[in-house]
Scaffold this motif. Structure first.
Motif, short mmCIF file in Angstrom:
data_model
loop_
_atom_site.label_atom_id
_atom_site.label_comp_id
_atom_site.label_asym_id
_atom_site.label_seq_id
_atom_site.Cartn_x
_atom_site.Cartn_y
_atom_site.Cartn_z
N VAL A 174 61.69 90.89 0.18
CA VAL A 174 59.90 90.92 0.09
C VAL A 174 59.24 92.37 0.13
CG1 VAL A 174 60.15 88.21 -0.89
CG2 VAL A 174 59.32 90.05 1.64
N SER A 175 58.95 92.40 -0.70
CA SER A 175 58.26 93.67 -0.66
C SER A 175 57.25 93.78 0.82
CB SER A 175 57.63 95.03 -2.20
OG SER A 175 56.37 94.38 -2.47
N PRO A 176 56.40 95.18 1.16
CA PRO A 176 55.67 94.53 2.27
C PRO A 176 54.28 94.38 0.88
CG PRO A 176 57.06 96.93 2.42
CD PRO A 176 57.33 96.47 1.01
N ARG A 177 53.98 94.47 -0.09
CA ARG A 177 52.68 94.08 -0.62
C ARG A 177 52.97 93.05 -0.90
NH1 ARG A 177 49.96 97.37 -3.29
NH2 ARG A 177 51.18 99.66 -3.55
N ILE A 178 54.07 92.78 -1.45
CA ILE A 178 54.34 90.45 -1.32
C ILE A 178 53.56 90.19 -0.21
CG2 ILE A 178 55.70 88.93 -2.04
CD1 ILE A 178 56.87 90.62 -3.86
N SER A 179 54.68 90.98 0.67
CA SER A 179 54.38 90.27 2.53
C SER A 179 52.46 90.03 2.84
CB SER A 179 55.08 90.91 3.49
OG SER A 179 54.88 90.07 5.00
N LYS A 180 51.68 91.27 2.57
CA LYS A 180 50.50 91.09 2.54
C LYS A 180 49.38 90.93 1.60
CE LYS A 180 47.09 95.14 4.30
NZ LYS A 180 46.96 94.32 5.04
N LYS A 181 50.14 90.05 0.09
CA LYS A 181 49.22 89.37 -0.10
C LYS A 181 49.15 88.42 0.10
CE LYS A 181 49.09 88.49 -4.86
NZ LYS A 181 49.57 88.74 -6.53
N LYS A 182 50.70 87.52 0.62
CA LYS A 182 50.89 86.66 1.22
C LYS A 182 50.06 86.18 2.14
CE LYS A 182 55.60 85.69 -0.62
NZ LYS A 182 56.33 85.04 -0.31
N ASN A 183 49.99 86.71 3.06
CA ASN A 183 48.92 86.86 4.20
C ASN A 183 47.91 86.74 3.81
OD1 ASN A 183 48.01 86.80 6.99
ND2 ASN A 183 47.51 88.98 6.55
#
Length: 299
Positions: free
Chosen positions: A284-293
């Protein structure tokens, strides 16, 4: 309850387990390989792995062991090792404190020989074609059932199964001489790798070059790279990227830092390169990872 702590030795983090005195053992399935265990690490416990499904490989003290469904591996305390998954890996992990069995040495002085004589009369990967390998699998699975069901006297049953397993390995899998790899990594070389990985962990954002890393342990870049590859299974700078991506994931999950700030903090000089490598590593992209967080945080 079993607690895992991570302490710094001269080199890389040592996984130290704080055991309950009456039942110092961990038994459980793992699915895949977490990013921590893809890094070279060591611990003060004895470990037995049964591969329930899938495949992969271990790097143990510079040797590569390919494993597949049905295989059994034994990892000694202080072995430098890391694991990699190839596909659909499910592994039964049994780790225990050596002191649990010390009392049995009065009756069977060889009960811990499969670990103490590893590399001399035993190998980390047990012979998958041995006639007794099926019985060993059954013993480990019975041990897991006893542990999970927690019926009356389950601790004694787990203990007895562990003794039975080790006694059978000692009796049936002992060899007069274990073949050594042509270019065995010695203890001094292992220590050099530990020192370099410690430096990588401590200063993961530093713009390390191969020459700088080699200089830390007074080796030429080519010699250092060769030793590092044999111990870890990847090139030094590739391994450094792995460390940086893991730290980036932690920062994305635990802080409010912007993605660009995380990238620079972890040693990536361009955002595009960070995004590409992160997605390659985690899917996954960093953006998606951060959004999940963020979604988990606000709930």
């Amino acid at each position: 309850m079993i607690l895992l702590t991570f302490t710094r030795n001269e080199a890389i983090p040592k996984e130290k387990v704080i055991w309950p005195k009456q039942y110092p053992i961990y038994v459980g399935d793992t699915i895949g390989v977490t990013t921590y265990y893809q890094k070279l690490h060591w611990h003060d416990v004895l470990e037995i792995n049964l591969i329930k499904s899938g495949s992969g490989y271990y790097m143990i003290n510079g040797q590569r062991f390919e494993f597949r469904e049905g295989d059994i591996l034994m990892i000694n305390s202080n072995d430098l090792h890391c694991a990699y998954e190839k596909d659909n890996l499910v592994m039964l992990v049994i780790s225990f404190a050596p002191f649990w069995l010390l009392g049995n040495l009065r009756y069977d002085s060889e009960i811990l020989s499969p670990f103490k004589e590893m590399g001399a009369h035993f190998t980390n990967l047990l012979d998958r074609d041995h006639p007794s390998i099926g019985l060993l699998r059954d013993i480990l699975l019975e041990l897991q059932v006893e542990h999970e069901n927690e019926r009356q006297s389950f601790a004694s049953m787990v203990y007895s199964q562990l003794l039975r397993f080790l006694a059978l390995v000692n009796r049936e899998f002992r060899m007069e001489g274990v073949g050594k790899p042509k270019e065995k990594v010695n203890s001094a070389q292992l220590e050099k790798v530990r020192q370099v990985i410690y430096a990588m962990e401590e200063k993961f954002g530093h713009p390390w070059t191969l020459e700088e890393l080699a200089a830390l342990v007074y080796l030429s870049p080519s010699r250092f790279s060769d030793i590092f590859r044999r111990v870890v299974g990847s090139a030094p700078l590739v391994y450094l990227i792995h460390i940086r991506l893991e730290r980036a994931m932690i920062l994305l999950e635990t802080t409010n830092m912007k993605i660009m700030e995380v990238a620079y903090e972890c040693g990536f000089r361009t955002l595009s390169n960070f995004n590409r490598l992160f997605k390659q590593q985690y899917g996954v992209s960093p953006r998606i990872s951060k959004k999940k967080n963020y979604q988990i945080t606000v709930r």
